[in-house]
Design a protein around this motif. Structure first.
Motif, short mmCIF file in Angstrom:
data_model
loop_
_atom_site.label_atom_id
_atom_site.label_comp_id
_atom_site.label_asym_id
_atom_site.label_seq_id
_atom_site.Cartn_x
_atom_site.Cartn_y
_atom_site.Cartn_z
N GLU A 114 -40.12 58.53 87.74
CA GLU A 114 -39.13 57.44 88.07
C GLU A 114 -38.00 58.18 88.67
O GLU A 114 -37.37 59.12 87.99
N SER A 115 -37.64 57.94 89.98
CA SER A 115 -36.62 58.75 90.55
C SER A 115 -35.36 57.94 90.29
O SER A 115 -35.11 56.67 90.49
N THR A 116 -34.26 58.75 89.81
CA THR A 116 -32.90 58.24 89.62
C THR A 116 -31.84 58.85 90.64
O THR A 116 -30.69 58.07 90.97
N GLU A 117 -32.05 59.87 91.12
CA GLU A 117 -30.98 60.28 92.16
C GLU A 117 -31.71 61.15 93.06
O GLU A 117 -32.52 62.22 92.70
N LYS A 219 -33.73 64.00 91.15
CA LYS A 219 -33.77 63.85 89.50
C LYS A 219 -34.36 62.84 89.18
O LYS A 219 -34.18 61.73 89.94
N GLY A 220 -34.90 62.60 87.99
CA GLY A 220 -35.53 61.54 87.51
C GLY A 220 -36.09 61.67 86.10
O GLY A 220 -35.77 62.42 85.23
N LYS A 221 -37.13 60.83 85.94
CA LYS A 221 -37.56 60.90 84.45
C LYS A 221 -39.41 60.84 84.50
O LYS A 221 -39.78 59.91 85.40
N ILE A 222 -39.90 61.76 83.89
CA ILE A 222 -41.45 61.81 83.98
C ILE A 222 -42.01 61.22 82.59
O ILE A 222 -41.39 61.54 81.48
N THR A 223 -43.09 60.34 82.63
CA THR A 223 -43.52 59.90 81.49
C THR A 223 -44.99 60.42 81.49
O THR A 223 -45.86 60.56 82.07
N TYR A 224 -45.34 61.04 79.90
CA TYR A 224 -46.54 61.45 79.66
C TYR A 224 -47.21 60.47 78.59
O TYR A 224 -46.40 59.91 78.17
N GLY A 225 -48.53 60.58 78.62
CA GLY A 225 -49.16 59.97 77.59
C GLY A 225 -50.77 60.38 77.57
O GLY A 225 -51.13 61.10 78.57
N GLU A 226 -51.21 60.16 76.40
CA GLU A 226 -52.77 60.34 75.93
C GLU A 226 -53.47 59.33 76.43
O GLU A 226 -53.28 58.20 76.32
N VAL A 227 -54.45 59.47 77.55
CA VAL A 227 -55.10 58.53 78.18
C VAL A 227 -56.52 58.25 77.70
O VAL A 227 -57.32 59.21 77.28
N TYR A 228 -56.87 57.09 77.29
CA TYR A 228 -58.21 56.73 76.58
C TYR A 228 -58.86 55.67 77.57
O TYR A 228 -58.20 54.58 77.85
N LEU A 229 -59.98 55.66 77.82
CA LEU A 229 -61.01 54.94 78.40
C LEU A 229 -61.64 54.06 77.36
O LEU A 229 -62.42 54.63 76.56
N VAL A 230 -61.47 52.81 77.10
CA VAL A 230 -61.96 52.17 76.10
C VAL A 230 -63.03 50.93 76.57
O VAL A 230 -62.59 50.45 77.58
N SER A 245 -41.22 60.82 77.21
CA SER A 245 -40.54 60.66 78.68
C SER A 245 -39.72 62.00 78.50
O SER A 245 -39.15 62.22 77.54
N GLN A 246 -39.49 62.17 79.51
CA GLN A 246 -38.52 63.55 79.79
C GLN A 246 -38.00 63.68 81.05
O GLN A 246 -38.50 63.20 82.18
N GLY A 247 -36.63 64.25 81.13
CA GLY A 247 -35.83 64.10 82.25
C GLY A 247 -36.19 65.46 83.01
O GLY A 247 -36.58 66.31 82.39
N ILE A 248 -36.32 65.30 84.32
CA ILE A 248 -36.51 66.54 85.17
C ILE A 248 -35.71 66.44 86.51
O ILE A 248 -35.37 65.43 86.93
#
Length: 269
Positions: A114-117, A219-230, A245-248
């Motif tokens: 997600e871009s913030t600037e 500048k913005g925010k990166i989102t991470y997650g563990e992905v599962y196929l159900v 989430s982490q600013g980057i």
């Protein structure tokens, strides 16, 4: 590769088949609005003695199956590499799949950015100086840009993150979409590159022409997650767990563009 092998074994064991399909690639239509580029910035793509490779990063269009899986996710998914894996998979239900349940771990991924600037520093890095002494002259002299030595300008992320290449790709896609500029994390200006733009040096003056490589600050925010196929019977969906989430930030050079500053001086600088 390991993920695909696991998926293939599971699907075969329970009456599913996986086949490769060609991923469709498309570019997001450009907005009519463009960033206003200063008159001091010139495009050198046709003059550059070093041919930079094109950085037109394609936007992956999810296949019908991929789109269904992405829509089923509880977290937004934009990572082109993850979408490519989904695009390359075609899962067909089998009669023996009735009552079947499985949860397959696809790994931890940077899912979206997600871009913030977004801003541009037109004088990100100085790459050249041209100089002419007209202190003893009787008429104005002309000064032109000529690149004295090959110069490589590199950008990069402002902090360490997991799956940095994926993060850089998503950030560059957003920055290119917002600025409509040709961006690359490395651009090279070849020796001998020149422009016909004229800068006049008055008599009794020294003339300096400074050349800079511009770059975009993203500048913005990166989102991470563990992905599962159900998989549940004939139904399938993606579930994302342990979301963080982490600013980057990143500096991304503008490819094949040079910003110029001309100065006339009484004394050497």
């Amino acid at each position: 590769m390991r993920i695909l092998q696991i998926l293939l074994a599971v699907f075969i064991a329970f009456g599913f088949t996986m086949s490769s399909v060609q991923a469709e690639e498309t570019k997001v239509k450009a907005d009519n609005k463009k960033l206003e580029v200063p008159n001091s910035v010139l495009d050198i793509s046709k003059d550059n003695t070093y041919p930079n490779p094109s950085q037109d990063v394609p936007y992956l269009q999810p296949s019908e199956l991929s789109q269904e899986l992405i829509d089923s996710s509880n977290v937004k998914i934009e990572n082109p590499k993850l979408i490519k894996i989904l695009n390359e998979s075609n899962i067909s239900p089998s009669p023996v799949a009735i009552g079947y349940r499985a949860t397959i771990y696809l790994g931890q991924w940077p899912l979206s950015y997600e871009s913030t600037e977004t801003s541009v520093n037109w004088e990100y890095q100085k790459i050249n100086t041209n100089y002419t002494d007209n202190r003893g002259g009787k008429v104005p002299q002309q000064l032109h840009y000529r690149q004295e030595a090959q110069k490589s300008v590199k950008g990069g992320l402002t902090s360490k993150v997991e799956a940095a290449d994926d993060v850089k790709e998503m950030m560059m896609l957003k920055a290119m979409d917002k600025t409509k500029l040709p961006l690359s994390f490395q651009t090279i200006v070849g020796a001998g590159t020149k422009k016909d733009q004229v800068y006049n040096i008055p008599v009794k003056k020294l003339g300096y022409l400074y050349a800079y490589s511009p770059a975009v600050s993203e500048k913005g925010k990166i989102t991470y997650g563990e992905v599962y196929l159900v998989l549940k019977g004939k139904e399938m969906k993606i579930v994302v767990k342990n979301v963080t989430s982490q600013g980057i930030g990143a500096w991304i050079p503008v490819q094949d563009h040079v910003s110029f500053i001309f100065a006339a001086s009484d004394r050497p600088r």
